[in-house]
Design a protein around this motif. Structure first.
Motif: not given
Length: 252
Positions: A24-30, A54-55, A71-75
């Protein structure tokens, strides 16, 4: 296929879900900064930073929260949305004709002192405080506390008010993540001018700031907000939840 985690105790389930659904794709919605929430244990703050890299996607509603994961490219910055149809369908005002009304909607960090100063400065303006029970200090006669209401019942008070109160007390921790809250989006969609404390920069037109604990500043902010009036174009910045959810899925 996709698992979305909110910014709360769901973080403790991330490792288990990754084990159960590694594909699965694991997504963090902050949605909120857990560092400003009084109920957050220190171990959750540490866990958030540990598992963040890891998200598949970290979706945040404002730039201040994006900086928390620098620094995280997934933000990605993806602001809160609204179910616009509910607001659009609301056509009946809860207010008496020819009254001037200000509204506060929410629970956290409410600054009663600022609101009561504004109310005392303009007794002809009615203040409607949604979500907050009556404070210990006696409010002016033109301030009404409603306590918690079903969400649908709050909408008429917001839509037909003349200004939105974002009267927050300063926390011991940084609060700049509150610049694009759901409350702000509700006020903007209804075209309301917003009154906010000077320690928050809401980076928009139609925002009027006051200095906390300064009665004259509170009165001036209220006066300027009411003189500014409502502007329908404020709603242009607000997205629907369908649009937000689509942008989140398309970003991964």
């Amino acid at each position: 296929d996709v698992i979305v985690y909110e910014s709360n105790a769901a973080l403790y389930l991330v490792q288990l879900c990754r084990t159960l659904a590694p594909q699965a794709r694991h997504i963090y919605r902050v949605s909120d900064d857990i560092c400003t929430m009084r109920s957050t244990p220190n171990c959750m703050v540490a866990l958030e930073q540990k598992i963040a890299p890891a998200f598949s996607l970290i979706s945040v509603p404002c730039t201040a929260l994006a900086q928390k994961f620098s620094g995280l490219p997934t933000v990605r910055v993806q602001t809160h949305g609204l179910t616009k149809e509910i607001f659009d369908a609301c056509t009946v005002s809860p207010f008496a004709t020819d009254t001037v009304n200000a509204v506060f909607s929410g629970l956290g960090f409410y600054d009663a002192q600022a609101v009561h100063s504004m109310a005392a400065s303009q007794p002809q303006v009615d203040f409607h405080i949604l979500g907050i029970s009556r404070p210990q200090q006696e409010p002016p006669a033109n301030v009404k506390y409603y306590g918690e209401l079903p969400f649908s019942q709050t909408i008429p008070y917001i839509k037909f008010s003349h200004c939105g109160l974002y009267t927050l007390r300063q926390s011991s921790r940084p609060m700049q993540a509150y610049t694009d809250s759901l409350k702000i989006m509700q006020y903007r969609y209804c075209g309301l001018p917003i009154i906010a404390p000077s320690f928050l920069d809401l980076h928009r037109e139609g925002i009027f700031y006051y200095t906390p604990a300064n009665a004259e500043s509170c009165a001036d902010a209220l006066k300027m907000a009411l003189e500014n009036g409502c502007h329908a174009e404020y709603a242009q910045e607000v997205h629907s939840w369908d649009e937000v959810s689509r942008s989140i899925l398309d970003a991964t």
